[in-house]
Design a protein around this motif. Structure first.
Motif, PDB file in Angstrom:
ATOM      1  N   PRO A 165      31.954  43.559  51.176  1.00 57.05           N
ATOM      2  CA  PRO A 165      33.289  42.981  51.369  1.00 57.05           C
ATOM      3  C   PRO A 165      33.532  41.732  50.538  1.00 57.05           C
ATOM      4  CG  PRO A 165      31.928  42.645  53.320  1.00 57.05           C
ATOM      5  CD  PRO A 165      31.189  43.593  52.436  1.00 57.05           C
ATOM      6  N   ALA A 166      32.488  40.952  50.283  1.00 57.99           N
ATOM      7  CA  ALA A 166      32.654  39.791  49.401  1.00 57.99           C
ATOM      8  C   ALA A 166      33.105  40.250  48.019  1.00 57.99           C
ATOM      9  CB  ALA A 166      31.355  39.001  49.305  1.00 57.99           C
ATOM     10  N   SER A 167      32.507  41.326  47.516  1.00 63.79           N
ATOM     11  CA  SER A 167      32.856  41.856  46.204  1.00 63.79           C
ATOM     12  C   SER A 167      34.271  42.415  46.186  1.00 63.79           C
ATOM     13  CB  SER A 167      31.859  42.950  45.812  1.00 63.79           C
ATOM     14  OG  SER A 167      32.183  43.541  44.579  1.00 63.79           O
ATOM     15  N   LEU A 168      34.621  43.211  47.186  1.00 68.51           N
ATOM     16  CA  LEU A 168      35.924  43.883  47.183  1.00 68.51           C
ATOM     17  C   LEU A 168      37.077  42.931  47.481  1.00 68.51           C
ATOM     18  CD1 LEU A 168      35.227  47.315  48.930  1.00 68.51           C
ATOM     19  CD2 LEU A 168      34.832  46.618  46.573  1.00 68.51           C
ATOM     20  N   CYS A 169      36.812  41.882  48.258  1.00 71.46           N
ATOM     21  CA  CYS A 169      37.883  40.942  48.623  1.00 71.46           C
ATOM     22  C   CYS A 169      37.939  39.712  47.723  1.00 71.46           C
ATOM     23  CB  CYS A 169      37.716  40.489  50.077  1.00 71.46           C
ATOM     24  SG  CYS A 169      37.989  41.802  51.292  1.00 71.46           S
ATOM     25  N   GLY A 170      36.829  39.379  47.054  1.00 73.68           N
ATOM     26  CA  GLY A 170      36.842  38.267  46.128  1.00 73.68           C
ATOM     27  C   GLY A 170      36.402  36.944  46.694  1.00 73.68           C
ATOM     28  N   CYS A 171      35.274  36.939  47.424  1.00 69.18           N
ATOM     29  CA  CYS A 171      34.686  35.683  47.887  1.00 69.18           C
ATOM     30  C   CYS A 171      33.186  35.717  47.605  1.00 69.18           C
ATOM     31  CB  CYS A 171      34.968  35.427  49.367  1.00 69.18           C
ATOM     32  SG  CYS A 171      34.242  36.613  50.523  1.00 69.18           S
ATOM     33  N   VAL A 172      32.498  34.677  47.986  1.00 67.57           N
ATOM     34  CA  VAL A 172      31.051  34.576  47.803  1.00 67.57           C
ATOM     35  C   VAL A 172      30.359  35.079  49.062  1.00 67.57           C
ATOM     36  CG1 VAL A 172      29.127  32.984  47.432  1.00 67.57           C
ATOM     37  CG2 VAL A 172      31.287  32.636  46.212  1.00 67.57           C
TER      38      VAL A 172
END
Length: 440
Positions: A165-172
């Motif tokens: 989810p970090a990758s798909l949503c754009g967070c660390v």
């Protein structure tokens, strides 16, 4: 100082500084988050949004600050009425550090899936495009961080549930070394694969949260760690052959950026990684099914269809197969330890694709089709299997959807992983605003 609403999307370290300097009230901040959560209900990020308890905690925090005191979260039907009598260790440590823990974020049922399409609590939506999945299982946590609904969040990671989810949503998202963060009080999925870790807006924020959660100082050390001359291996081989071209280009761009910053970059292959998907699958299916054996027999219809099917299939895993998977696991772990004799960190995509459409089941490649859920964990699960620390950092986008680059380090070397992740973050192209893609 800016309004509380403006600060809701600021890095955690900036928010903490504003609170410490008395330029921001904890009550104002909680109220601002509550308003944003209510306005973003369509994202289905929360199971339990902030309530009066959160405001009371904020009032107590305000009183502590006035005295000069300051401190450095299972989506199921079966447990819908269960309220724990004690905090999990990770929550207790956050509270002791001065955090206000004010809600339960949505997740895939029992953390056993990567879509956060929860049959009991709603289908979570990607903050960049509500038609698309946020990933999972910790999808609600990633949404909340990216959409400015909290300052930071907790996630669990058994096959990639923080980094996907970090990758798909754009967070660390940081999955630390196995055992670095205690899991006491957390509901398990796979006892030998489970990790807990932070999701945050920046690498510095993730480091601060990791220090609190682990009781160590890797995050602090990472801010002064020397990076020039570090050896970076960019993963090659069959496991990364099926990757969207835009994702490959961003990994290459991140590698080039590290080379410009004085790191030594070269290609590496780990042939044994081709066996990680099967080994992980057998291990997780057996462990999860053993955990749920009583409930799945007595109350199968209390589970959503996808989780029920996975648990029932897991009950068919033979003991001999599980033992063979653990032998294979040792072989893979040994192979990776040998690779880290020659490199300091490994670089690869966090996920081979950008966010898929909600309900999309397969990814088409030139060589055939692959299930979406299998694709999403193909490049994350190997590091649950081996217990290596792995960090997902946003780097570029594909058609307005974030792309994550994954940095993997040696066991207990989170400081170096975070330091390299910070360099990637500093060189990353600006991501589109989440609001710009909502509802497209």
């Amino acid at each position: 100082m800016g309004s509380p609403e403006a600060l809701t999307s600021a890095p955690l370290v900036k928010i903490a500084s504003s609170l410490h300097r008395r330029r921001l009230s904890p009550v104002e901040l909680v109220d601002a988050y509550s308003r944003r959560i209510a306005a973003s209900a369509d994202l289905q990020a929360f199971i339990t949004p902030p309530g009066e308890r959160a405001r009371q905690e904020a009032q107590r925090a305000e009183r502590r600050l006035s005295r000069g005191e300051s401190g450095a979260l299972v989506g199921s039907r079966i447990l819908r009425n269960w309220v724990p009598s004690n905090d999990a260790t990770v929550v207790a440590r956050l509270r002791a550090a001065g955090a206000i823990v004010f809600g339960k974020t949505n997740l895939h049922e029992f953390a056993y899936g990567v879509s956060t399409a929860n049959p009991w609590w709603g289908v979570a939506r990607n903050p960049h495009d509500s038609r698309r999945s946020p990933g999972g299982s910790s999808g609600g946590s990633a949404i909340a961080v990216v959409a400015g609904l909290c300052a930071g969040a907790l996630g669990s990671d058994t096959g990639g549930s923080i980094r996907v989810p970090a990758s798909l949503c754009g967070c660390v998202g940081l999955k630390p070394t196995f055992g670095a963060i205690p899991l006491n009080g957390a509901f398990p999925l796979g006892w030998s694969l489970d990790h807990a870790g932070p999701l945050a807006r920046t690498v510095d924020d993730a480091g601060v949260l990791f220090d609190v959660l682990s009781g160590g100082d890797a995050g602090r050390k990472s801010r002064r760690a020397a990076t020039r001359g570090l050896r970076v291996g960019v993963l090659q081989g069959s496991i990364v052959e099926r990757v969207q071209p835009a994702v490959s280009r961003q990994v290459d761009a991140a590698a080039a950026a590290l080379r410009r910053r004085g790191l030594r970059v070269r290609l590496v292959a780990i042939p044994e990684m081709q066996w990680t998907v099967a080994t992980q699958l057998v291990t997780l299916r057996a462990e999860a099914s053993a955990l749920h054996a009583r409930w799945i027999r007595a109350r199968p219809r209390a589970y959503g269809t996808d989780v029920r099917t996975r648990l029932q299939l897991g009950s068919l895993v033979a003991g001999a197969d599980y033992v063979l998977a653990q032998r294979m696991r040792t072989w893979i772990r040994t192979a990776m330890s040998h690779v880290f004799h020659d490199i300091d960190v490994l670089l690869l995509p966090s996920t081979p694709i950008a966010a898929p459409l909600v309900g999309e089941r397969t990814v088409r490649w030139r060589s055939g089709e692959e299930p979406v859920d299998g694709a999403l964990v193909r490049l994350t699960a190997p590091f649950n299997l081996t217990g290596l620390p792995a960090l997902s950092v946003p780097f570029g986008a594909r058609a307005g959807l974030p792309i994550g680059v994954q940095v993997v380090g040696q066991w207990n070397d989170e400081a170096r992983v975070l330091a390299v992740g910070r360099l990637i973050e500093e060189e990353a192209p600006t991501l589109p605003s989440p609001a710009s893609g909502r509802g497209n």
